[in-house]
Every structure is written in structure tokens, then in C-alpha cells.
Design an enzyme around this catalytic site. Structure first.
Site, PDB file in Angstrom:
ATOM      1  N   GLU A 170      -0.798 -52.128 -53.255  1.00  0.00           N
ATOM      2  CA  GLU A 170      -0.497 -50.805 -54.008  1.00  0.00           C
ATOM      3  C   GLU A 170       0.567 -50.529 -54.611  1.00  0.00           C
ATOM      4  OE1 GLU A 170      -4.560 -48.939 -53.949  1.00  0.00           O
ATOM      5  OE2 GLU A 170      -5.315 -50.784 -53.467  1.00  0.00           O
ATOM      6  N   ASP A 208     -15.659 -57.235 -55.003  1.00  0.00           N
ATOM      7  CA  ASP A 208     -16.711 -56.583 -55.744  1.00  0.00           C
ATOM      8  C   ASP A 208     -17.391 -55.951 -56.398  1.00  0.00           C
ATOM      9  OD1 ASP A 208     -15.458 -54.231 -55.441  1.00  0.00           O
ATOM     10  OD2 ASP A 208     -16.308 -53.332 -53.710  1.00  0.00           O
ATOM     11  N   HIS A 249     -12.083 -55.387 -58.190  1.00  0.00           N
ATOM     12  CA  HIS A 249     -13.095 -54.522 -57.681  1.00  0.00           C
ATOM     13  C   HIS A 249     -13.862 -53.948 -59.396  1.00  0.00           C
ATOM     14  CE1 HIS A 249     -12.197 -53.772 -53.894  1.00  0.00           C
ATOM     15  NE2 HIS A 249     -11.330 -53.083 -53.679  1.00  0.00           N
ATOM     16  N   GLU A 255     -10.225 -58.767 -52.422  1.00  0.00           N
ATOM     17  CA  GLU A 255     -11.792 -57.671 -52.059  1.00  0.00           C
ATOM     18  C   GLU A 255     -12.644 -57.483 -53.228  1.00  0.00           C
ATOM     19  OE1 GLU A 255      -9.305 -53.902 -52.056  1.00  0.00           O
ATOM     20  OE2 GLU A 255      -6.788 -54.948 -50.780  1.00  0.00           O
ATOM     21  N   ASN A 291      -0.808 -57.506 -53.280  1.00  0.00           N
ATOM     22  CA  ASN A 291      -2.325 -57.235 -53.086  1.00  0.00           C
ATOM     23  C   ASN A 291      -1.903 -56.325 -53.867  1.00  0.00           C
ATOM     24  OD1 ASN A 291      -4.502 -58.150 -52.118  1.00  0.00           O
ATOM     25  ND2 ASN A 291      -4.391 -55.940 -51.623  1.00  0.00           N
TER      26      ASN A 291
END
Ligand code: G2I
Length: 476
Positions: free
Chosen positions: A174, A284, A253, A282, A217
């Protein structure tokens, strides 16, 4: 380059000589990563009845974030062990967790996840080495020179502790701003060390563990937008200048404000085309029912459509432990019941909850049923992990099919002129030509359905840099 082959059977293994020895430590200049693409299995691969086994059918992993403090809960551990073949520690490897005090390292929680994963032959994604968040205040307080030392020391100590156990590291997490600027995010690293901190982190990481894939990432980079363009340009620049980077993680996400982008697959593909693996790291998706299921299915299909999308990780197991539990974004409900999203993912992966349907060894198209071992199968995928002037390291990943196995055997044929100078995590027997080695487990023979292990070897090319032929994986 990757070759997948599949075979089944229960042939006897003879006693083999062990050539096991660690890989040569390969350092510094001239090291070129050629981690390759994952190809689909060339012959019948039993459809999996779990997420991991189904993903393994195309040579991919299906992982989850894991929190150490839930491992003692039986529903949690059972679901993890049954369904997944990769893990990412959710918080346990972050800077505040492992080096809350300068130079005092505490790996206990992360170790418990890694050893659990290893005992089940699951891959581990390391998350994360350099990130502005969950960063102890002692780090933010350092002046530039000291910060640089601390960053490189942190990377070195953590990667050394886990050397040989990590499939891929999120080296930098990030580092870019949201929105249209395409700028780097303000952080102690960015503000004091400048843009160069990212490549410095990657170079340090490569020097510590040359076998782990090194990833950048980020989130909100899932479609083509200003932020993903900025990351894309950085990766392109790294590849052009030989800065070591092997993969890009797309956190993924999603919710109604941040839906699955329509150009998700195209975005993954353009990164892959730069010569890096891509991973969904990640995942979701907030929501419920068929809408959530469709979104999940679309994400999985996008990864499967991109050859270099090597695996997917969901960010937790049951909804109740999600970092945003109220959005019920995961595949299992609070009692570990499978949601519609679970079934959609399994189906998209080519699996089937009814037990697979293609596990009958007597009818499988093209696999050798062998004798007396029922539906046990394995695939073997070759990847060149490093090359240098004069040689290269190869890795073969063995993945069990939809049934657990207790042994495997893989045949590797060297090219003309090639010799090996070391084999690790495997036991070798050579044929009389000295060109064909049959490799069996040194300790890593038992694999749960869909789980993977790997062995590696160093090849002296003697002018022939062609990939060796990996021809048969026999499960028992
Ligand atoms: O925020 C979602 C993810 C975004 N990308 C990087 C990931 O590392 C990040 O994960 C989340 C974890 O899922 C949360 O569990 O990172 C959060 C922190 O930024 C984690 O939350 C923290 C809480 O903020 C802390 O209060 C808590 O002590 O989890 C800690 C451990 O439970």
C-alpha cells in the site's frame, strides 16, 4: 516455464540415495528471476471437492488469511485444514507484531501459523514487510539514515527467520495514494527515504531469500485506474531496470462502493504481461446470497483466465472474524456453514461439492489408475526460480488431487549437457544414463487433498538453458 503432468498409481519405490542439500545461496548482481507461468494440468485432474483441491486442478492455490488466536477453535481449524491449501497470517507478521521494540523480534504467533501450515503442506504468503500501517512509533520517529538501516534490518531478520518457508512475500504494501494523483502515499518511508525505498526493500529482500516470490501488494488497484496505472508504471520500470519483483498482489476488498471492476481480468492480464505473477491476496466481497455469489464467481473466473494468476486468498474464514464482519463478506457463515458464495467459488474453480465426479480411477480420462491406490493422484509443476550465467535453479511443485496421498514420485529428465549440483527437499535415484532422476519425498510425502509441497535442484547448464522435462507424478 511450467510443465504440469498428472498420473496416478501406487508403484513401489526403491530405496534411493539422498542428494538432499540446500540450494546454493545466490546473491547479488546478475541474478535474474524467471519465475514462470502456471499452466493447466495436461491430463485428467480430479475435480476437487474443496476449494484448495479444486484450485489445484489448474495448478493454483486457494488460501485464506489466518489469525493465530483462532487456531484452537475446532470449527476454524477443521475448515482451514479441509478447504484451503495456502495461508496468510492476518496480522502476525506485521512490523508491530514481530518487532514492536527495535531489534527485539517476537515470532511466536506467526510461527504458530507457519508451523500449522507446514504440517498441512500449505503455502504461506508472508504479509507484510514494509507498510505504513501497524508500524511501531519507534520506526516513525527515526531520521532517514537510521530508518533505512531499520527497514533493511527488519526485512533481513524477518525473511531470514522464515527463509525457505514462504511462497511469496508482500515486500511493500500500500505505498500509493488513492484517487487520481497516482502519487506515492505519505509515510515515514516515503517522506524520509523518497521513492527509492520501494526498490531498496525489494533488493534487500532478494538478497535474503532468493527463493521466495517478491510481491508488491495494494488495494483499489483491482481495475484500470490512476492508482493501478501508477503501480503498473512502477512495475514496468522495475522490470526494465532489473529491480527484483516477481508478483503483484491485488487485495480485492469489494463492496457496493467499491464493486468488482468490469475490467478486473484485463487489469490482472496487463500486469501479467509485464512478466510478473499476479495474485488475488485479500479477497472479500460484502453482501449476501446470489449477488455476493456472482461477484465471487466473477473474481475467480478472472484469475483462472489469466495464466499468471497463480492463486487466490480470501481475507478470513467465517464472517464473524472478518475485519468488516458486519458486511458478511466471506465464504463461511458464523457457524462455518458454506454460503452461496462458497458454492459459487467452488463451481467456478471447476470443483464440485458432491465429491468431484471425476475421482473414479477406472474412468478418468487418461490418468493411469495404477494398482490398488484408488483415486490418489498428483500433479507436478516445474518453475525455473533463478537463472545466472551458467546455470539455474528449478523447482517442482507437487500437488495432491482430490484425495490425500502419503507418497509421490516425480521423474525429471535433464537436457543435453546439463548436470545437477544439488537437490533439496527430495530424495533422488538416477537411471544408468545419469540424465533421469526419480525424485521421492525426503520428509514431505504426506499431502492433504489439494495440498502442495515442492523440491528444488540446481542445474549446471553447460550451454543448455532449456527447462528439464518433468514427466510423471505418481501418487501413492
Ligand atoms: O484492512 C484490511 C486489510 C487491508 N490490507 C492490508 C491488510 O493487512 C489489512 O488487514 C487488516 C486486518 O484484517 C485487521 O485485523 O489490517 C487491520 C489493521 O490495519 C487489522 O486490524 C487490526 C485492528 O486495527 C487492531 O485494533 C487489532 O489489534 O487487528 C488487530 C489484531 O486483531
Amino acid at each position: 516455464m511450467t510443465i504440469n503432468v498428472s498420473d496416478a498409481g501406487g508403484r513401489h519405490r526403491s530405496p534411493f540415495r539422498t542428494f538432499a542439500r540446500r540450494a546454493l545461496a545466490l546473491g547479488g548482481a546478475g541474478l535474474v528471476s524467471v519465475t514462470g507461468v502456471v499452466a493447466l494440468s495436461g491430463s485428467a485432474q480430479a475435480a476437487g471437492s474443496t476449494l484448495g483441491a479444486a484450485a489445484a486442478g489448474s495448478g493454483r492455490y486457494f488460501g485464506t488469511a489466518v489469525a493465530a488466536n483462532h487456531l484452537g477453535e475446532s470449527g476454524y481449524a477443521t475448515t482451514l485444514d479441509t478447504e484451503f491449501n495456502a495461508v496468510t497470517p492476518e496480522n502476525e507478521m506485521k512490523w508491530d507484531a514481530v518487532e514492536g521494540t527495535r531489534n527485539t523480534f517476537n515470532f511466536s504467533n506467526a510461527d504458530s501459523i507457519v508451523s500449522h501450515a507446514q504440517s498441512k503442506n500449505m503455502k504461506v504468503r508472508g504479509h507484510t514487510l514494509v507498510w505504513h500501517s501497524q508500524l511501531p512509533s519507534w520506526v516513525s520517529g527515526l531520521a532517514a539514515t537510521d530508518l533505512r538501516t531499520a527497514m533493511n534490518n527488519h526485512i533481513t531478520q524477518v525473511m531470514t527467520h522464515y527463509k525457505g518457508k514462504i511462497y511469496a512475500w508482500d515486500v511493500v504494501n500500500e505505498a500509493f495514494q488513492d484517487g487520481s494523483s497516482g502519487a506515492r502515499r505519505s509515510s515515514p518511508f516515503q517522506d524520509k527515504l523518497g521513492d527509492g525505498f520501494i526498490e531498496e526493500a525489494f533488493k534487500t529482500a532478494r538478497s535474503v531469500d532468493s527463493a521466495a516470490k517478491l510481491c508488491y501488494n495494494d488495494y483499489n488497484t483491482d481495475g484500470v485506474n490512476a492508482k493501478s496505472n501508477a503501480v503498473y508504471n512502477m512495475v514496468k520500470d522495475f522490470k526494465a531496470r532489473g529491480v527484483p519483483i516477481d508478483c503483484v498482489g491485488f487485495q480485492s476488498h469489494f463492496n457496493s462502493n467499491s464493486p468488482v471492476p468490469s475490467d478486473y481480468q484485463a487489469n490482472l492480464q496487463r500486469f501479467a504481461d509485464l512478466g510478473v505473477d499476479v495474485q488475488i491476496t485479500e479477497l472479500d466481497i460484502e453482501g449476501s446470497g446470489s449477488a455476493q455469489a456472482t461477484n465471487y464467481s466473477n473474481v475467480v473466473k478472472a484469475c483462472l483466465a489469466v495464466t499468471r494468476c497463480t492463486g487466490m486468498t480470501v481475507w478470513g474464514i467465517p464472517d464473524k472474524y472478518s475485519w468488516r464482519a458486519s458486511g458478511t463478506p466471506l465464504l463461511f457463515d458464523d457457524n462455518y456453514g458454506k454460503k452461496a458464495a462458497y458454492t459459487a467459488v467452488l463451481t467456478a474453480l471447476g470443483g464440485s461439492s458432491s465429491g468431484g465426479g471425476t475421482t473414479d480411477p477406472g474412468t478418468g480420462g487418461g490418468t493411469d489408475p495404477g494398482t490398488g491406490t484408488g483415486s490418489k493422484t498428483c500433479t507436478a509443476a516445474y518453475t525455473a526460480t533463478q537463472t545466472w550465467q551458467g546455470g539455474f535453479n528449478g523447482q517442482v511443485t507437487i500437488t495432491a488431487g482430490s484425495a490425500a496421498i502419503t507418497g509421490w514420485s516425480v521423474k525429471v529428465t535433464l537436457g543435453t549437457g546439463q548436470t545437477t549440483t544439488g537437490v533439496w527437499n527430495g530424495t533422488t535415484a538416477w537411471d544408468s544414463t545419469g540424465k533421469v532422476m526419480t525424485v521421492t519425498p525426503s520428509y514431505n510425502g504426506s499431502l492433504a487433498a489439494g495440498a502442495s509441497t515442492s523440491f528444488g535442484f540446481t542445474v549446471q547448464a553447460n550451454g543448455n538453458t532449456a527447462a528439464p522435462t518433468v514427466s510423471v507424478c505418481t501418487a501413492s
